[in-house]
Design an enzyme around this catalytic site. Structure first.
Site, PDB file in Angstrom:
ATOM      1  N   GLU A 153      -4.892   9.996   8.475  1.00  0.00           N
ATOM      2  CA  GLU A 153      -3.480  10.020   8.857  1.00  0.00           C
ATOM      3  C   GLU A 153      -3.144  10.682   9.555  1.00  0.00           C
ATOM      4  O   GLU A 153      -2.171  10.812  10.417  1.00  0.00           O
ATOM      5  CB  GLU A 153      -2.813  10.144   7.230  1.00  0.00           C
ATOM      6  CG  GLU A 153      -2.978   9.208   6.554  1.00  0.00           C
ATOM      7  CD  GLU A 153      -1.709   8.506   5.663  1.00  0.00           C
ATOM      8  OE1 GLU A 153      -0.817   9.403   5.546  1.00  0.00           O
ATOM      9  OE2 GLU A 153      -2.083   7.436   5.294  1.00  0.00           O
TER      10      GLU A 153
ATOM     11  N   GLY B 167      -3.073   9.073  -3.962  1.00  0.00           N
ATOM     12  CA  GLY B 167      -4.365   9.326  -4.301  1.00  0.00           C
ATOM     13  C   GLY B 167      -4.217  10.771  -5.296  1.00  0.00           C
ATOM     14  O   GLY B 167      -5.306  10.897  -5.964  1.00  0.00           O
TER      15      GLY B 167
ATOM     16  N   CYS C  44     -11.428   2.529  -0.984  1.00  0.00           N
ATOM     17  CA  CYS C  44     -10.134   3.276  -0.376  1.00  0.00           C
ATOM     18  C   CYS C  44      -9.772   2.441   0.742  1.00  0.00           C
ATOM     19  O   CYS C  44     -10.743   2.302   1.767  1.00  0.00           O
ATOM     20  CB  CYS C  44     -10.070   4.767  -0.270  1.00  0.00           C
ATOM     21  SG  CYS C  44      -8.618   5.215   0.511  1.00  0.00           S
TER      22      CYS C  44
ATOM     23  N   HIS D  39      -8.051   3.243   3.065  1.00  0.00           N
ATOM     24  CA  HIS D  39      -8.128   4.094   4.475  1.00  0.00           C
ATOM     25  C   HIS D  39      -9.458   4.091   5.167  1.00  0.00           C
ATOM     26  O   HIS D  39      -9.715   4.376   6.440  1.00  0.00           O
ATOM     27  CB  HIS D  39      -7.664   5.474   4.279  1.00  0.00           C
ATOM     28  CG  HIS D  39      -6.239   5.665   4.279  1.00  0.00           C
ATOM     29  ND1 HIS D  39      -5.313   4.982   3.189  1.00  0.00           N
ATOM     30  CD2 HIS D  39      -5.541   6.398   4.904  1.00  0.00           C
ATOM     31  CE1 HIS D  39      -4.029   5.073   3.426  1.00  0.00           C
ATOM     32  NE2 HIS D  39      -4.061   5.996   4.508  1.00  0.00           N
TER      33      HIS D  39
ATOM     34  N   ASP E 102       0.990  -1.360   0.015  1.00  0.00           N
ATOM     35  CA  ASP E 102       0.216  -0.034  -0.031  1.00  0.00           C
ATOM     36  C   ASP E 102       0.817   1.414   0.084  1.00  0.00           C
ATOM     37  O   ASP E 102       2.087   1.161   0.265  1.00  0.00           O
ATOM     38  CB  ASP E 102      -0.782  -0.085   1.426  1.00  0.00           C
ATOM     39  CG  ASP E 102      -1.779   1.059   1.180  1.00  0.00           C
ATOM     40  OD1 ASP E 102      -2.693   1.171   0.131  1.00  0.00           O
ATOM     41  OD2 ASP E 102      -1.739   2.286   1.948  1.00  0.00           O
ATOM     42  N   SER E 103       0.382   2.224  -0.336  1.00  0.00           N
ATOM     43  CA  SER E 103       1.065   3.699  -0.298  1.00  0.00           C
ATOM     44  C   SER E 103       1.460   3.994   1.206  1.00  0.00           C
ATOM     45  O   SER E 103       2.566   4.741   1.399  1.00  0.00           O
ATOM     46  CB  SER E 103       0.157   4.673  -0.876  1.00  0.00           C
ATOM     47  OG  SER E 103      -1.069   4.702  -0.169  1.00  0.00           O
TER      48      SER E 103
ATOM     49  N   CYS F 291      -4.202  -1.577  -2.500  1.00  0.00           N
ATOM     50  CA  CYS F 291      -4.132   0.068  -2.662  1.00  0.00           C
ATOM     51  C   CYS F 291      -5.074   0.152  -3.866  1.00  0.00           C
ATOM     52  O   CYS F 291      -4.572  -0.157  -4.770  1.00  0.00           O
ATOM     53  CB  CYS F 291      -2.818   0.749  -2.603  1.00  0.00           C
ATOM     54  SG  CYS F 291      -3.091   2.351  -2.984  1.00  0.00           S
ATOM     55  N   ASN F 292      -6.331   0.703  -3.740  1.00  0.00           N
ATOM     56  CA  ASN F 292      -6.997   1.030  -4.767  1.00  0.00           C
ATOM     57  C   ASN F 292      -6.447   1.743  -5.748  1.00  0.00           C
ATOM     58  O   ASN F 292      -6.518   1.634  -6.994  1.00  0.00           O
ATOM     59  CB  ASN F 292      -8.530   1.817  -4.301  1.00  0.00           C
ATOM     60  CG  ASN F 292      -9.293   0.716  -3.760  1.00  0.00           C
ATOM     61  OD1 ASN F 292      -9.934  -0.033  -4.275  1.00  0.00           O
ATOM     62  ND2 ASN F 292      -9.024   0.735  -2.453  1.00  0.00           N
TER      63      ASN F 292
END
Ligand code: DGL
Length: 275
Positions: free
Chosen positions: A158, A43, A192, A194, A10-11, A73-74
């Site tokens: 975040e 993103g 997403c 997150h 993932d990012s 991760c989308n």
């Protein structure tokens, strides 16, 4: 070939919500998680940049012995997966595989809607790519898909503002925008990784009859199926129930934030993937 862990990418932290579900469904495997926190968020970045970063990360996994990598991760799945599968794997190793999160989600989401009207919420990159609209149409041609980009939701998570009263404004705004586009929506996909951390507030501000779907379990079930259908790949995956976490960013930050995404205490190591 030595059996090796399954790579989960993932990012940053988001993929931990997917890994948590994968580990619940497939606890016997070893996993190597990489969060490219130093270069997150993805993103808001261009196609070329997300592709370049994701490809470097995939090479990192292959250099660590992984044969199978999941882009949890989308944004990376939307902007980089197809090129990596169609172009890069040829050189990187034809026997290796990289899977994403969009297709397994698109394959199942249409069946959850009774009205045939689905809303997709994601990063600007995922929404602009149109990947969900295209993929859902392949499996459910009659379903209407409307999207809403929520560029502020990842930063809210975040910065630990996901439970704060200030977050309400931004949650309500995007839900209202989406439902204005199509009031018949009865199923909202959180596209997403997150967004599960915003679930309580999203639920609070979404009309009760609307189903809210996050993708972790779907991706986990799809991976389980994939391994059953590909015993040769299953044999390349080591099975000692091990977990290792790497970040390109700050280890202490990763451990602190990552723990809330993963739901249990994690220990991380610093790595560099830049070439
Ligand atoms: N979690 C990522 C996704 O699923 C997005 C986070 C980012 O913007 O880097 O799209």
């Amino acid at each position: 070939m030595e059996p090796a862990p399954i790579g989960i990418f993932d990012s940053g932290y988001g993929g931990l919500t997917v890994l948590k579900e994968i580990k619940a469904v497939l606890p016997q495997y070893d996993y190597l998680y990489l969060g490219d926190n130093a270069r997150a968020p993805y993103g808001t970045r261009s196609f070329d940049t997300v592709y370049a970063y994701t490809l470097e990360s995939v090479k990192w996994f292959f250099n660590h012995g992984c044969q199978l990598v999941v882009l949890a991760c989308n944004t990376a799945s939307a902007k980089a997966l197809r090129s990596i599968q169609q172009k890069d794997l040829e050189q990187l190793g034809k026997e290796k595989r990289v899977l994403g999160v969009i297709r397994p989600t698109a394959e199942t989401i249409g069946a959850l809607s009774e009205t045939g009207h689905i809303g997709v919420m994601g990063t600007s990159g995922t929404v602009q790519s149109g990947s969900y609209v295209i993929e859902i149409k392949k499996y459910f041609p009659a379903v209407k898909v409307n999207q809403e980009a929520c560029p502020i939701w990842v930063p809210l998570v975040e910065t630990n503002e996901n439970k704060s009263p200030g977050a309400d404004y931004f949650i309500i705004q995007h839900i209202e925008n989406l439902l204005e586009k199509d009031p018949k929506i009865d199923t909202i996909l959180l596209a997403c990784t997150h967004y599960p951390l915003l679930m309580d507030k999203i639920r609070q501000f979404t009309p009760g009859h609307i189903r809210i779907v996050s993708q972790g379990n779907t991706v986990a079930q799809s991976l389980k199926n994939y391994l059953l259908r590909h015993p040769e790949m299953d044999g390349n995956c080591s099975k000692n129930g091990g977990l290792q976490f790497f970040t390109t960013g700050d280890v202490v930050d990763f451990e602190n934030h990552g723990t809330s995404f993963f739901g249990e205490q994690i220990k991380a190591q610093k790595t560099s993937i830049f070439q």
